[in-house]
Design a protein around this motif. Structure first.
Motif, PDB file in Angstrom:
ATOM      1  N   GLN A 206       0.862  -1.185   0.000  1.00  0.00           N
ATOM      2  CA  GLN A 206       0.000   0.000   0.000  1.00  0.00           C
ATOM      3  C   GLN A 206       0.893   1.227   0.000  1.00  0.00           C
ATOM      4  O   GLN A 206       1.824   1.328   0.781  1.00  0.00           O
ATOM      5  N   ALA A 207       0.611   2.127  -0.848  1.00  0.00           N
ATOM      6  CA  ALA A 207       1.455   3.313  -1.000  1.00  0.00           C
ATOM      7  C   ALA A 207       1.592   4.046   0.315  1.00  0.00           C
ATOM      8  O   ALA A 207       0.628   4.307   1.013  1.00  0.00           O
ATOM      9  N   GLY A 208       2.848   4.412   0.632  1.00  0.00           N
ATOM     10  CA  GLY A 208       3.108   5.188   1.835  1.00  0.00           C
ATOM     11  C   GLY A 208       3.127   4.382   3.090  1.00  0.00           C
ATOM     12  O   GLY A 208       3.276   4.936   4.164  1.00  0.00           O
ATOM     13  N   SER A 209       2.931   3.069   3.031  1.00  0.00           N
ATOM     14  CA  SER A 209       2.897   2.255   4.236  1.00  0.00           C
ATOM     15  C   SER A 209       4.189   1.493   4.380  1.00  0.00           C
ATOM     16  O   SER A 209       5.017   1.431   3.495  1.00  0.00           O
ATOM     17  N   ASP A 210       4.348   0.810   5.539  1.00  0.00           N
ATOM     18  CA  ASP A 210       5.543   0.038   5.823  1.00  0.00           C
ATOM     19  C   ASP A 210       5.638  -1.197   4.954  1.00  0.00           C
ATOM     20  O   ASP A 210       6.670  -1.840   4.915  1.00  0.00           O
ATOM     21  N   SER A 211       4.555  -1.570   4.276  1.00  0.00           N
ATOM     22  CA  SER A 211       4.619  -2.759   3.447  1.00  0.00           C
ATOM     23  C   SER A 211       5.374  -2.508   2.146  1.00  0.00           C
ATOM     24  O   SER A 211       5.608  -3.406   1.371  1.00  0.00           O
ATOM     25  N   GLU A 212       5.706  -1.255   1.854  1.00  0.00           N
ATOM     26  CA  GLU A 212       6.529  -0.976   0.690  1.00  0.00           C
ATOM     27  C   GLU A 212       7.906  -1.591   0.891  1.00  0.00           C
ATOM     28  O   GLU A 212       8.501  -1.465   1.954  1.00  0.00           O
ATOM     29  N   PRO A 213       8.436  -2.253  -0.147  1.00  0.00           N
ATOM     30  CA  PRO A 213       9.740  -2.859  -0.002  1.00  0.00           C
ATOM     31  C   PRO A 213      10.832  -1.808   0.041  1.00  0.00           C
ATOM     32  O   PRO A 213      10.660  -0.680  -0.385  1.00  0.00           O
ATOM     33  N   GLY A 214      11.979  -2.179   0.541  1.00  0.00           N
ATOM     34  CA  GLY A 214      13.113  -1.265   0.514  1.00  0.00           C
ATOM     35  C   GLY A 214      13.869  -1.258   1.814  1.00  0.00           C
ATOM     36  O   GLY A 214      13.295  -1.068   2.887  1.00  0.00           O
ATOM     37  N   PHE A 215      15.186  -1.456   1.681  1.00  0.00           N
ATOM     38  CA  PHE A 215      16.066  -1.451   2.840  1.00  0.00           C
ATOM     39  C   PHE A 215      16.150  -0.065   3.458  1.00  0.00           C
ATOM     40  O   PHE A 215      16.376   0.091   4.657  1.00  0.00           O
ATOM     41  N   ALA A 216      15.942   0.978   2.644  1.00  0.00           N
ATOM     42  CA  ALA A 216      16.088   2.360   3.114  1.00  0.00           C
ATOM     43  C   ALA A 216      15.087   2.715   4.200  1.00  0.00           C
ATOM     44  O   ALA A 216      15.297   3.683   4.946  1.00  0.00           O
ATOM     45  N   GLN A 217      13.990   1.971   4.295  1.00  0.00           N
ATOM     46  CA  GLN A 217      13.008   2.248   5.356  1.00  0.00           C
ATOM     47  C   GLN A 217      13.639   2.252   6.736  1.00  0.00           C
ATOM     48  O   GLN A 217      13.250   3.031   7.608  1.00  0.00           O
ATOM     49  N   LEU A 218      14.608   1.369   6.941  1.00  0.00           N
ATOM     50  CA  LEU A 218      15.229   1.255   8.262  1.00  0.00           C
ATOM     51  C   LEU A 218      15.986   2.517   8.648  1.00  0.00           C
ATOM     52  O   LEU A 218      16.291   2.719   9.822  1.00  0.00           O
ATOM     53  N   PHE A 219      16.298   3.359   7.653  1.00  0.00           N
ATOM     54  CA  PHE A 219      17.033   4.587   7.924  1.00  0.00           C
ATOM     55  C   PHE A 219      16.171   5.826   7.706  1.00  0.00           C
ATOM     56  O   PHE A 219      16.672   6.945   7.678  1.00  0.00           O
ATOM     57  N   GLY A 220      14.861   5.592   7.554  1.00  0.00           N
ATOM     58  CA  GLY A 220      13.936   6.706   7.471  1.00  0.00           C
ATOM     59  C   GLY A 220      13.676   7.301   8.842  1.00  0.00           C
ATOM     60  O   GLY A 220      14.113   6.780   9.869  1.00  0.00           O
ATOM     61  N   PRO A 221      12.932   8.389   8.899  1.00  0.00           N
ATOM     62  CA  PRO A 221      12.693   9.084  10.176  1.00  0.00           C
ATOM     63  C   PRO A 221      12.072   8.190  11.252  1.00  0.00           C
ATOM     64  O   PRO A 221      12.366   8.360  12.445  1.00  0.00           O
ATOM     65  N   ARG A 222      11.231   7.245  10.840  1.00  0.00           N
ATOM     66  CA  ARG A 222      10.515   6.435  11.834  1.00  0.00           C
ATOM     67  C   ARG A 222      11.422   5.425  12.537  1.00  0.00           C
ATOM     68  O   ARG A 222      11.241   5.133  13.729  1.00  0.00           O
ATOM     69  N   TYR A 223      12.399   4.861  11.813  1.00  0.00           N
ATOM     70  CA  TYR A 223      13.180   3.752  12.367  1.00  0.00           C
ATOM     71  C   TYR A 223      14.673   4.042  12.538  1.00  0.00           C
ATOM     72  O   TYR A 223      15.392   3.233  13.118  1.00  0.00           O
ATOM     73  N   ARG A 224      15.150   5.167  12.059  1.00  0.00           N
ATOM     74  CA  ARG A 224      16.599   5.407  12.015  1.00  0.00           C
ATOM     75  C   ARG A 224      17.259   5.292  13.386  1.00  0.00           C
ATOM     76  O   ARG A 224      18.265   4.596  13.558  1.00  0.00           O
ATOM     77  N   ARG A 225      16.717   5.973  14.380  1.00  0.00           N
ATOM     78  CA  ARG A 225      17.343   5.954  15.700  1.00  0.00           C
ATOM     79  C   ARG A 225      17.329   4.545  16.288  1.00  0.00           C
ATOM     80  O   ARG A 225      18.332   4.093  16.863  1.00  0.00           O
ATOM     81  N   LYS A 226      16.216   3.844  16.148  1.00  0.00           N
ATOM     82  CA  LYS A 226      16.126   2.478  16.663  1.00  0.00           C
ATOM     83  C   LYS A 226      17.142   1.570  15.967  1.00  0.00           C
ATOM     84  O   LYS A 226      17.836   0.779  16.605  1.00  0.00           O
ATOM     85  N   THR A 227      17.208   1.701  14.642  1.00  0.00           N
ATOM     86  CA  THR A 227      18.110   0.849  13.861  1.00  0.00           C
ATOM     87  C   THR A 227      19.563   1.057  14.268  1.00  0.00           C
ATOM     88  O   THR A 227      20.293   0.092  14.550  1.00  0.00           O
ATOM     89  N   LEU A 228      19.996   2.305  14.313  1.00  0.00           N
ATOM     90  CA  LEU A 228      21.403   2.594  14.582  1.00  0.00           C
ATOM     91  C   LEU A 228      21.791   2.286  16.024  1.00  0.00           C
ATOM     92  O   LEU A 228      22.884   1.761  16.289  1.00  0.00           O
ATOM     93  N   THR A 229      20.904   2.594  16.957  1.00  0.00           N
ATOM     94  CA  THR A 229      21.221   2.321  18.364  1.00  0.00           C
ATOM     95  C   THR A 229      21.327   0.828  18.626  1.00  0.00           C
ATOM     96  O   THR A 229      22.257   0.353  19.297  1.00  0.00           O
ATOM     97  N   LEU A 230      20.379   0.063  18.081  1.00  0.00           N
ATOM     98  CA  LEU A 230      20.420  -1.386  18.258  1.00  0.00           C
ATOM     99  C   LEU A 230      21.647  -1.980  17.568  1.00  0.00           C
ATOM    100  O   LEU A 230      22.286  -2.899  18.091  1.00  0.00           O
ATOM    101  N   LEU A 231      21.999  -1.447  16.407  1.00  0.00           N
ATOM    102  CA  LEU A 231      23.183  -1.920  15.687  1.00  0.00           C
ATOM    103  C   LEU A 231      24.452  -1.693  16.504  1.00  0.00           C
ATOM    104  O   LEU A 231      25.300  -2.585  16.621  1.00  0.00           O
ATOM    105  N   ILE A 232      24.603  -0.503  17.092  1.00  0.00           N
ATOM    106  CA  ILE A 232      25.797  -0.189  17.888  1.00  0.00           C
ATOM    107  C   ILE A 232      25.859  -1.052  19.138  1.00  0.00           C
ATOM    108  O   ILE A 232      26.909  -1.605  19.494  1.00  0.00           O
TER     109      ILE A 232
END
Length: 415
Positions: A206-232
């Motif tokens: 669905q357009a604009g939703s999380d079901s859109e494919p793409g690795f870049a989602q993890l670095f978008g505004p919604r998930y970036r901090r969670k992704t990087l903090t958990l990675l570190i």
């Protein structure tokens, strides 16, 4: 404290099958991966490798696991958790067998790299499957059971190596590693796919939703901090773990003149089995219970800081009996934190990106920590492995400090 496994009786048969599949996959992953550490002293002799070279091979495997984790994260999000789980198990099983056929360091390096791809894919496929099929109030303990199976696989590898090495070549030890491939036959017929994943698949993008494919989602505004903090957080913790536990088997078995403790094959096997079954397995399994009571973040910090304190004490010890007890304590806290990573990661992200998020933050961290075996081997070559282990203690400490910035996820309902 109540029996940490009693909750399994409350689950449905389908939930128990998904738990068993993920646990067996992770157990046999450990079995195949840790065989290398258990026979590395013999490979070093036969293929004329230094500690640095042996460490580099382990680092290469970890680097590949990071790539494999991301790759299989996409596969699991596209074709399903169970199919990705089966493919990852087949990959590391076949490559374990092939390791026994290697006739040079270069060939072995290629095989270990391919094995690392399967190793990285198994964890996030299995952990995601369990997280999505078990209810919120049992999720932490279920993932803890999956993680605890690593210790059983490690102990089995130690037993196989301890029994076979006095009588045969290290090559035959690797040949046993093909047996996990048989589990895929049962998974294909007996393990159900995640209903959450099937609902997302059937709903379609669905357009604009999380079901859109793409690795870049993890670095978008919604998930970036969670992704990087958990990675570190994961990267520092894994640097400490892989740097320490990759080198404990050769550390125990190498001669004192080479910076080891000079234990024979039987003594080394006994110490490693004790370390896994008395230290590592309970550390994994009880973490879920602790996390349910203290919270996800406090439990993680408690475990890694305890490991940071215990590692220098372990490195300074010489007596086998004390090494056994201290090794179990280090294993309890140093490996329990892996359960925390799985719990926190599965609760931070929604179903549409969960597998790839876990794949990146967990296995990406393994890739970043891939320098640990090489680094510890290099320092150990010059100053002894006991001195090199102090670097692992610092890494555990930094992991605990990084965890302060992770959001608390206890009680999260998966979406």
């Amino acid at each position: 404290m109540q029996n940490p496994l009693a909750f399994i009786g409350e689950a449905s048969p389908a939930q128990r099958r998904t738990l068993l599949a993920a646990a067996l996959g992770w157990m046999l992953d450990a079995f195949d991966v840790m065989l290398f550490s258990l026979v590395v002293a013999f490979i070093m002799r036969d293929l004329h490798m230094s500690k640095q070279g042996a460490g580099l091979l382990n680092s290469l495997t970890l680097l590949a696991s990071g790539i494999g984790g991301v790759l299989f994260g996409f596969i699991a999000d596209r074709v399903g958790r169970t199919r990705a789980l089966m493919l990852s198990i087949l990959t590391y099983s076949v490559c374990s067998f092939a390791s026994g056929l290697a006739n040079s360091v270069a060939v072995l390096a290629v095989i270990r790299f391919l094995l690392g791809l399967g190793m990285g894919g198994e964890w996030n496929s299995g952990a995601t499957l369990v997280a999505e099929t078990w209810p919120t109030h049992m999720r932490a303990r279920a993932i803890a059971v999956v993680q605890s199976s690593w210790a059983i696989g490690y102990a089995l590898a130690a037993l196989v190596a301890g029994i076979m090495l006095p009588h045969t070549s290290w090559r035959y030890v690797f040949f046993v590693g093909v047996l996990p491939a048989l589990i895929t036959l049962w998974i294909q017929k007996g393990v159900p796919e995640s209903e959450l994943w099937k609902l997302k698949r059937d709903a379609g993008p669905q357009a604009g939703s999380d079901s859109e494919p793409g690795f870049a989602q993890l670095f978008g505004p919604r998930y970036r901090r969670k992704t990087l903090t958990l990675l570190i957080m994961n990267s520092f913790g894994m640097f400490g773990w892989w740097g320490l536990f990759t080198w404990i088997p050769p550390y125990l078995s190498l001669p004192v003149s080479q910076g080891g403790r000079g234990f024979g094959a039987l003594s080394t096997t006994t110490l490693l089995v004790f370390l896994n079954l008395v230290g590592m397995a309970p550390g994994y399994a009880t973490y879920g219970w602790v996390a349910d009571r203290l919270g996800r973040r406090p439990a993680f910090i408690l475990y890694v800081l305890s490991a940071a304190i215990l590692v220098p004490i372990y490195a300074a010890e010489r007596q086998p009996a004390i090494l056994m007890v201290l090794g179990a304590a280090v294993a309890f806290f140093g490996t329990g934190m892996f359960t925390g990573s799985g719990i926190i990661g599965s609760e931070l992200f929604p179903t549409s990106v969960r597998a790839r998020a876990l794949g990146f933050t967990y296995n990406g961290a393994r890739a970043l920590s891939s320098l640990a075996p090489f680094t510890i081997g290099r320092i150990g070559q010059k100053h002894g492995l006991d001195s090199a282990f102090y670097v692992c203690a610092v890494a555990f400490l930094l992991s605990g400090l990084s965890a302060i910035f992770i959001p608390e996820t206890r009680g999260t309902e998966l979406t």
